[in-house]
Write an enzyme that holds these catalytic residues in place. Structure first.
Site, PDB file in Angstrom:
ATOM      1  N   THR A 131       0.818  -1.212   0.000  1.00  0.00           N
ATOM      2  CA  THR A 131       0.000   0.000   0.000  1.00  0.00           C
ATOM      3  C   THR A 131       0.852   1.263   0.000  1.00  0.00           C
ATOM      4  OG1 THR A 131      -1.541   1.255   1.380  1.00  0.00           O
ATOM      5  CG2 THR A 131      -0.088  -0.241   2.537  1.00  0.00           C
ATOM      6  N   ASP A 132       0.261   2.354  -0.474  1.00  0.00           N
ATOM      7  CA  ASP A 132       0.976   3.644  -0.420  1.00  0.00           C
ATOM      8  C   ASP A 132       1.071   4.172   1.011  1.00  0.00           C
ATOM      9  OD1 ASP A 132      -1.678   4.403  -0.027  1.00  0.00           O
ATOM     10  OD2 ASP A 132      -1.719   5.887  -1.632  1.00  0.00           O
ATOM     11  N   GLU A 133       0.283   3.589   1.948  1.00  0.00           N
ATOM     12  CA  GLU A 133       0.283   4.111   3.321  1.00  0.00           C
ATOM     13  C   GLU A 133       1.627   3.928   4.013  1.00  0.00           C
ATOM     14  OE1 GLU A 133      -3.119   3.468   5.762  1.00  0.00           O
ATOM     15  OE2 GLU A 133      -4.492   3.656   4.088  1.00  0.00           O
ATOM     16  N   TYR A 156      -1.833  -0.491  11.038  1.00  0.00           N
ATOM     17  CA  TYR A 156      -1.987  -1.144   9.729  1.00  0.00           C
ATOM     18  C   TYR A 156      -0.782  -0.842   8.835  1.00  0.00           C
ATOM     19  CZ  TYR A 156      -3.316  -1.571   4.807  1.00  0.00           C
ATOM     20  OH  TYR A 156      -3.312  -1.851   3.462  1.00  0.00           O
ATOM     21  N   LYS A 160       2.190  -3.308   7.341  1.00  0.00           N
ATOM     22  CA  LYS A 160       2.465  -3.495   5.904  1.00  0.00           C
ATOM     23  C   LYS A 160       3.919  -3.095   5.600  1.00  0.00           C
ATOM     24  CE  LYS A 160       0.000  -4.587   2.983  1.00  0.00           C
ATOM     25  NZ  LYS A 160      -0.406  -5.902   2.435  1.00  0.00           N
ATOM     26  N   ASN A 185      -5.602   4.167  -2.793  1.00  0.00           N
ATOM     27  CA  ASN A 185      -6.937   3.685  -2.389  1.00  0.00           C
ATOM     28  C   ASN A 185      -7.716   3.109  -3.566  1.00  0.00           C
ATOM     29  OD1 ASN A 185      -6.163   5.700  -0.291  1.00  0.00           O
ATOM     30  ND2 ASN A 185      -8.175   5.143   0.517  1.00  0.00           N
ATOM     31  N   HIS A 290      -4.363  10.231  11.781  1.00  0.00           N
ATOM     32  CA  HIS A 290      -4.953  10.297  10.433  1.00  0.00           C
ATOM     33  C   HIS A 290      -4.011  10.983   9.432  1.00  0.00           C
ATOM     34  CE1 HIS A 290      -9.063  11.089   8.260  1.00  0.00           C
ATOM     35  NE2 HIS A 290      -8.211  10.391   7.523  1.00  0.00           N
TER      36      HIS A 290
HETATM   37  P1  NAD Z   1      -9.805  -7.181   2.233  1.00  0.00           P
HETATM   38  O1  NAD Z   1      -9.805  -6.897   3.692  1.00  0.00           O
HETATM   39  O2  NAD Z   1     -11.019  -6.883   1.426  1.00  0.00           O
HETATM   40  O3  NAD Z   1      -9.465  -8.722   1.979  1.00  0.00           O
HETATM   41  C1  NAD Z   1      -8.457  -9.383   2.693  1.00  0.00           C
HETATM   42  C2  NAD Z   1      -8.624 -10.883   2.455  1.00  0.00           C
HETATM   43  O4  NAD Z   1      -7.588 -11.548   3.178  1.00  0.00           O
HETATM   44  C3  NAD Z   1      -9.960 -11.440   2.969  1.00  0.00           C
HETATM   45  O5  NAD Z   1     -10.524 -12.308   2.004  1.00  0.00           O
HETATM   46  C4  NAD Z   1      -9.572 -12.195   4.227  1.00  0.00           C
HETATM   47  O6  NAD Z   1     -10.434 -13.301   4.507  1.00  0.00           O
HETATM   48  C5  NAD Z   1      -8.157 -12.653   3.890  1.00  0.00           C
HETATM   49  N1  NAD Z   1      -7.360 -12.883   5.095  1.00  0.00           N
HETATM   50  C6  NAD Z   1      -7.232 -12.049   6.169  1.00  0.00           C
HETATM   51  N2  NAD Z   1      -6.442 -12.631   7.111  1.00  0.00           N
HETATM   52  C7  NAD Z   1      -6.043 -13.828   6.607  1.00  0.00           C
HETATM   53  C8  NAD Z   1      -5.219 -14.875   7.103  1.00  0.00           C
HETATM   54  N3  NAD Z   1      -4.650 -14.803   8.315  1.00  0.00           N
HETATM   55  N4  NAD Z   1      -5.016 -15.965   6.320  1.00  0.00           N
HETATM   56  C9  NAD Z   1      -5.593 -16.056   5.093  1.00  0.00           C
HETATM   57  N5  NAD Z   1      -6.415 -15.107   4.589  1.00  0.00           N
HETATM   58  C10 NAD Z   1      -6.633 -13.997   5.331  1.00  0.00           C
HETATM   59  O7  NAD Z   1      -8.531  -6.415   1.668  1.00  0.00           O
HETATM   60  P2  NAD Z   1      -8.323  -5.656   0.278  1.00  0.00           P
HETATM   61  O8  NAD Z   1      -8.790  -4.265   0.421  1.00  0.00           O
HETATM   62  O9  NAD Z   1      -8.809  -6.496  -0.834  1.00  0.00           O
HETATM   63  O10 NAD Z   1      -6.720  -5.594   0.248  1.00  0.00           O
HETATM   64  C11 NAD Z   1      -5.970  -6.683  -0.296  1.00  0.00           C
HETATM   65  C12 NAD Z   1      -4.495  -6.342  -0.225  1.00  0.00           C
HETATM   66  O11 NAD Z   1      -4.227  -5.150  -0.945  1.00  0.00           O
HETATM   67  C13 NAD Z   1      -3.995  -6.102   1.211  1.00  0.00           C
HETATM   68  O12 NAD Z   1      -2.708  -6.652   1.310  1.00  0.00           O
HETATM   69  C14 NAD Z   1      -3.947  -4.580   1.325  1.00  0.00           C
HETATM   70  O13 NAD Z   1      -2.966  -4.190   2.245  1.00  0.00           O
HETATM   71  C15 NAD Z   1      -3.593  -4.192  -0.098  1.00  0.00           C
HETATM   72  N6  NAD Z   1      -4.054  -2.867  -0.541  1.00  0.00           N
HETATM   73  C16 NAD Z   1      -5.372  -2.502  -0.377  1.00  0.00           C
HETATM   74  C17 NAD Z   1      -5.791  -1.255  -0.861  1.00  0.00           C
HETATM   75  C18 NAD Z   1      -7.233  -0.820  -0.751  1.00  0.00           C
HETATM   76  O14 NAD Z   1      -7.536   0.338  -1.073  1.00  0.00           O
HETATM   77  N7  NAD Z   1      -8.153  -1.657  -0.335  1.00  0.00           N
HETATM   78  C19 NAD Z   1      -4.870  -0.390  -1.487  1.00  0.00           C
HETATM   79  C20 NAD Z   1      -3.535  -0.812  -1.594  1.00  0.00           C
HETATM   80  C21 NAD Z   1      -3.138  -2.051  -1.140  1.00  0.00           C
HETATM   81  O1  DAU Z   2      -4.119   4.038   0.521  1.00  0.00           O
HETATM   82  C1  DAU Z   2      -4.363   2.670   0.432  1.00  0.00           C
HETATM   83  C2  DAU Z   2      -5.178   2.224   1.619  1.00  0.00           C
HETATM   84  O2  DAU Z   2      -6.494   2.723   1.419  1.00  0.00           O
HETATM   85  C3  DAU Z   2      -5.209   0.707   1.802  1.00  0.00           C
HETATM   86  O3  DAU Z   2      -3.918   0.260   2.080  1.00  0.00           O
HETATM   87  C4  DAU Z   2      -6.156   0.315   2.941  1.00  0.00           C
HETATM   88  O4  DAU Z   2      -6.247  -1.089   3.026  1.00  0.00           O
HETATM   89  C5  DAU Z   2      -7.520   0.893   2.636  1.00  0.00           C
HETATM   90  O5  DAU Z   2      -8.392   0.618   3.709  1.00  0.00           O
HETATM   91  C6  DAU Z   2      -7.434   2.397   2.408  1.00  0.00           C
HETATM   92  O6  DAU Z   2      -7.121   3.096   3.662  1.00  0.00           O
HETATM   93  P1  DAU Z   2      -7.839   4.471   4.060  1.00  0.00           P
HETATM   94  O7  DAU Z   2      -7.731   4.626   5.509  1.00  0.00           O
HETATM   95  O8  DAU Z   2      -7.374   5.589   3.205  1.00  0.00           O
HETATM   96  O9  DAU Z   2      -9.372   4.105   3.590  1.00  0.00           O
HETATM   97  P2  DAU Z   2     -10.763   4.319   4.289  1.00  0.00           P
HETATM   98  O10 DAU Z   2     -11.812   3.954   3.287  1.00  0.00           O
HETATM   99  O11 DAU Z   2     -10.833   3.692   5.646  1.00  0.00           O
HETATM  100  O12 DAU Z   2     -10.821   5.897   4.521  1.00  0.00           O
HETATM  101  C7  DAU Z   2     -10.685   6.801   3.425  1.00  0.00           C
HETATM  102  C8  DAU Z   2     -10.697   8.208   4.008  1.00  0.00           C
HETATM  103  O13 DAU Z   2     -12.010   8.474   4.536  1.00  0.00           O
HETATM  104  C9  DAU Z   2      -9.739   8.402   5.161  1.00  0.00           C
HETATM  105  O14 DAU Z   2      -9.207   9.721   5.110  1.00  0.00           O
HETATM  106  C10 DAU Z   2     -10.628   8.249   6.409  1.00  0.00           C
HETATM  107  C11 DAU Z   2     -11.970   8.796   5.937  1.00  0.00           C
HETATM  108  N1  DAU Z   2     -13.148   8.166   6.580  1.00  0.00           N
HETATM  109  C12 DAU Z   2     -13.251   6.806   6.575  1.00  0.00           C
HETATM  110  C13 DAU Z   2     -14.327   6.170   7.165  1.00  0.00           C
HETATM  111  C14 DAU Z   2     -14.415   4.670   7.183  1.00  0.00           C
HETATM  112  C15 DAU Z   2     -14.161   8.949   7.125  1.00  0.00           C
HETATM  113  O15 DAU Z   2     -14.079  10.207   7.092  1.00  0.00           O
HETATM  114  N2  DAU Z   2     -15.235   8.338   7.704  1.00  0.00           N
HETATM  115  C16 DAU Z   2     -15.357   6.963   7.776  1.00  0.00           C
HETATM  116  O16 DAU Z   2     -16.355   6.472   8.355  1.00  0.00           O
END
Ligand code: NAD
Ligand code: DAU
Length: 350
Positions: A131-133, A156, A160, A185, A290
């Site tokens: 992730t970019d985080e 988190y 990562k 995101n 945040h």
């Molecule tokens: P998600 O939470 O939707 O899915 C995670 C999956 O991993 C689920 O199916 C869960 O059951 C499985 N999992 C969790 N713990 C596990 C374990 N111990 N063993 C086996 N399986 C397990 O997550 P996502 O948003 O699809 O993110 C997927 C990947 O991409 C993550 O590594 C996350 O860090 C990365 N990522 C997410 C975002 C985003 O915006 N969502 C952006 C950049 C990178």
């Molecule tokens: O940047 C990549 C990341 O993006 C991934 O690595 C993470 O897995 C993914 O969850 C996401 O993280 P964020 O924290 O940026 O996403 P989230 O959707 O939780 O929140 C987006 C923005 O919105 C953040 O600034 C927090 C704000 N927010 C979020 C929630 C859930 C609110 O203001 N209210 C809310 O209820």
């Protein structure tokens, strides 16, 4: 013929990656390994579950012995590792889950791959999805580059970042062939409604408050999930050994501006008078630690591997809203049970 282990394939991004690989590469065997936590949902893969080149394994990556046995049994030649605890707010309430899955789970997979591949790395690849985080927070200008120093602020992002370091260490110390990508995101179908976009679509639909953290001025760079899956395909096949690629949409929005766009589209789709949904906006206590702004420079991926996002945001957000509105059953199923308890706990004290 390839045997690819995709971890976390029942989750949001993982399910789009599994679908892309199963459909595009019928000669690859795809093994989706997932623990099926609250975030994993096999319903996401209903359309491909019957395919001959798709296999599901229910397992926990924290169980190192189980990972070794699975590698011995199936002899995977590649790993695309997405399984993780992914929600920042949950990492604030329960950091240990994130250490276990994101750090220990990743190291278990690296160990299992290393042991199975026994220094014969021809045709092997361990692709870690990050992730970019990990880069921390930007001020009002500038971008994250592949060589930006790590500066994580949430449990988190710290977990990562740690997993990224282990992946690089296994490359440098043991020659395990790795590649890493760090993405911004994602949004799109099948995202668990604890994350901003699906949570707010669901709340608008049900006339529930929209809890905006702080002043809503935090900036995120949004990418349609299918474009992330396309980037993963390109990097898996053509990315350089030991390389890192940033993936992003060049699509920055303050939270409040994004929320207002969503409210306006939802008013239109639900036949409400313009301005109705905006009245649900409720400013609540800010998230601890945040990060202010994320913005990815994906120039390396664009120049070296010729990837660009295929969708403009205006199109992607409409597709996304349409998907959630026409998949109410999916939303109802994932928002029942444990999710309800999480939601009450997360928002009760705000
Ligand atoms: P998600 O939470 O939707 O899915 C995670 C999956 O991993 C689920 O199916 C869960 O059951 C499985 N999992 C969790 N713990 C596990 C374990 N111990 N063993 C086996 N399986 C397990 O997550 P996502 O948003 O699809 O993110 C997927 C990947 O991409 C993550 O590594 C996350 O860090 C990365 N990522 C997410 C975002 C985003 O915006 N969502 C952006 C950049 C990178
Ligand atoms: O940047 C990549 C990341 O993006 C991934 O690595 C993470 O897995 C993914 O969850 C996401 O993280 P964020 O924290 O940026 O996403 P989230 O959707 O939780 O929140 C987006 C923005 O919105 C953040 O600034 C927090 C704000 N927010 C979020 C929630 C859930 C609110 O203001 N209210 C809310 O209820």
């Amino acid at each position: 013929m390839k045997k690819i282990l995709i971890t976390g394939g029942a989750g949001f991004i993982g399910s789009h990656v599994v679908r892309l690989f199963v459909n595009k590469y019928p000669n690859y065997q795809i093994y989706n390994l997932d623990k099926l936590t609250y975030a994993g949902n096999l319903f996401n893969l209903k359309d491909i579950e019957h395919k001959d080149n798709y296999h599901f394994i229910k397992a926990d990556i924290v169980d190192g012995e189980a990972m070794q046995h699975l590698f011995e049994e199936h002899n995977f030649d590649s790993v695309i590792h997405l399984a993780a605890e992914s929600h920042v707010d949950r990492s604030i309430s329960n950091p240990m889950e994130f250490v276990m899955t994101n750090v220990i789970g990743t190291v278990n997979l690296l160990n299992a791959a290393r042991q199975q591949w026994k220094n014969d790395f021809e045709g092997k690849r361990f692709y870690h999805i990050s992730t970019d985080e990990v880069y921390g927070s930007l001020g009002e200008t500038g971008f994250f580059y592949e060589d930006t120093a790590y500066d994580p602020h949430s449990p988190y992002s710290a977990s990562k970042a740690s997993s990224d370091h282990f992946v690089r260490a296994y490359h440098d110390t043991f020659n395990v062939p790795v590649v890493i990508s760090n993405c911004s995101n994602n949004y799109g179908p099948n995202q668990f409604p604890e994350k901003l976009i699906p949570l707010f679509i669901n709340n608008i639909r049900h006339n529930k408050p929209l809890p905006v953290y702080g002043k809503g001025e935090n900036v995120r760079d949004w990418l349609y999930v299918v474009d992330h899956a396309r980037a993963i395909d390109v990097i898996f096949h053509r990315g350089g050994d030991g390389e890192t690629y940033n993936i992003g949409g060049h699509n920055e929005w303050t939270n409040i501006a994004l929320i207002k766009v969503m409210c306006s589209i939802m008013d239109e789709k639900l036949g409400r008078t313009e301005g109705t949904s905006e009245q649900l906006i409720t400013y609540v206590k800010d998230r601890a630690g945040h990060d202010l702004r994320y913005a990815i420079d994906s120039g390396k991926l664009q120049k070296e591997l010729d990837w660009v996002p295929s969708l403009q945001f205006e199109e992607g957000i409409r597709l996304t809203i349409d998907w959630y509105l026409s998949n109410q059953q999916w939303l109802d199923e994932v928002t029942s049970g444990n999710y309800l308890k999480y939601y009450e706990h997360q928002y009760e004290s705000r």
